[in-house]
Design a protein around this motif. Structure first.
Motif, short mmCIF file in Angstrom:
data_model
loop_
_atom_site.label_atom_id
_atom_site.label_comp_id
_atom_site.label_asym_id
_atom_site.label_seq_id
_atom_site.Cartn_x
_atom_site.Cartn_y
_atom_site.Cartn_z
N ALA A 156 0.21 14.33 16.33
CA ALA A 156 -0.88 15.25 16.65
C ALA A 156 -0.60 16.65 16.10
N ALA A 157 0.63 17.11 16.27
CA ALA A 157 0.99 18.46 15.81
C ALA A 157 0.94 18.58 14.29
N GLU A 158 1.21 17.49 13.59
CA GLU A 158 1.23 17.52 12.13
C GLU A 158 -0.09 17.07 11.52
N GLY A 159 -1.11 16.86 12.34
CA GLY A 159 -2.43 16.49 11.82
C GLY A 159 -2.50 15.09 11.27
N ALA A 160 -1.78 14.17 11.88
CA ALA A 160 -1.80 12.77 11.44
C ALA A 160 -1.98 11.84 12.64
N PRO A 161 -3.07 12.01 13.39
CA PRO A 161 -3.26 11.16 14.58
C PRO A 161 -3.41 9.68 14.25
N GLU A 162 -3.76 9.37 13.01
CA GLU A 162 -3.91 7.97 12.62
C GLU A 162 -2.57 7.24 12.59
N SER A 218 0.85 -1.18 0.00
CA SER A 218 0.00 0.00 0.00
C SER A 218 0.89 1.24 0.00
N ALA A 219 0.34 2.31 -0.52
CA ALA A 219 1.10 3.56 -0.59
C ALA A 219 1.32 4.08 0.83
N PRO A 220 2.51 4.59 1.13
CA PRO A 220 2.75 5.10 2.47
C PRO A 220 1.91 6.36 2.72
N HIS A 221 1.65 6.61 3.98
CA HIS A 221 0.91 7.80 4.36
C HIS A 221 1.68 9.02 3.84
N PRO A 222 0.98 10.03 3.30
CA PRO A 222 1.68 11.18 2.72
C PRO A 222 2.54 11.96 3.71
N LYS A 223 2.24 11.87 5.00
CA LYS A 223 3.01 12.62 5.99
C LYS A 223 4.07 11.77 6.70
N LEU A 224 4.14 10.48 6.36
CA LEU A 224 5.03 9.58 7.09
C LEU A 224 6.50 9.97 6.98
N ALA A 225 6.97 10.26 5.79
CA ALA A 225 8.39 10.62 5.62
C ALA A 225 8.71 11.90 6.38
N HIS A 226 7.82 12.86 6.33
CA HIS A 226 8.03 14.13 7.05
C HIS A 226 8.06 13.88 8.56
N LEU A 227 7.14 13.06 9.06
CA LEU A 227 7.11 12.76 10.49
C LEU A 227 8.37 12.01 10.93
#
Length: 161
Positions: free
Chosen positions: A135-141, A28-37
């Motif tokens: 939480a700060a980056e809007g990716a609580p999932e 599956s495609a990685p979450h769009p914010k994962l690399a940044h986090l």
């Protein structure tokens, strides 16, 4: 060297075909914010300090250092008794309690090292750091469980006790 058993060749061919067909499930495609986090996490001062300590621990070639550990005498006798039984089963002389305690502590520390290298969020402090970033980056999932739920009581097994 060719396989001497034709049925294994057939099994290998069938497995390869399955992996290229029905078994070929794309990641599956990685979450769009994962690399940044992950980059933010790695840059966090506590994580950066942990990384330096882990690197040093993994590359440490120094001789072990003595450490004094206080142990209740009754527990030391228990340890010696169990070591005597284990040694007899293995056909060797029992190790002195100091050696056994050293192995226990060493095993614990190696396990801690491995856990922190493979998943630092397995430690509550680093899980909190990660979750705060999520939480700060809007990716609580992407937050990891923190183990704050009450552990379930152990269920009775089928053993004699």
């Amino acid at each position: 060297m060719a396989n001497d058993r034709p049925e294994e060749d057939a099994d290998d061919a069938a497995l390869a075909a399955w992996e290229l067909g029905a078994g070929n499930t794309p990641d599956s495609a990685p979450h769009p914010k994962l690399a940044h986090l992950r980059a933010l996490f790695a840059a966090h001062p506590d994580v950066a300090a942990l990384t330096r300590v882990l690197d040093a621990a993994m590359n440490d070639t120094d001789d072990p250092v003595p450490v004094t550990v206080e142990v209740q005498p009754r527990l030391l006798r228990l340890l010696a008794q169990i070591e005597t039984l284990d040694a007899a089963a293995a056909g060797r002389a029992p190790a002195p309690p100091e050696r056994t305690v050293s192995q226990i502590v060493g095993n614990y520390l190696e396990h801690l090292l491995h856990g922190l290298v493979t998943d630092p969020t397995g430690h509550p402090h680093f899980a909190e750091v990660w979750n705060a970033l999520c939480a700060a980056e809007g990716a609580p999932e992407l937050a990891v469980p923190t183990g704050t739920a009450e552990p379930a009581p152990p269920q009775a097994g089928d053993g004699p006790f």
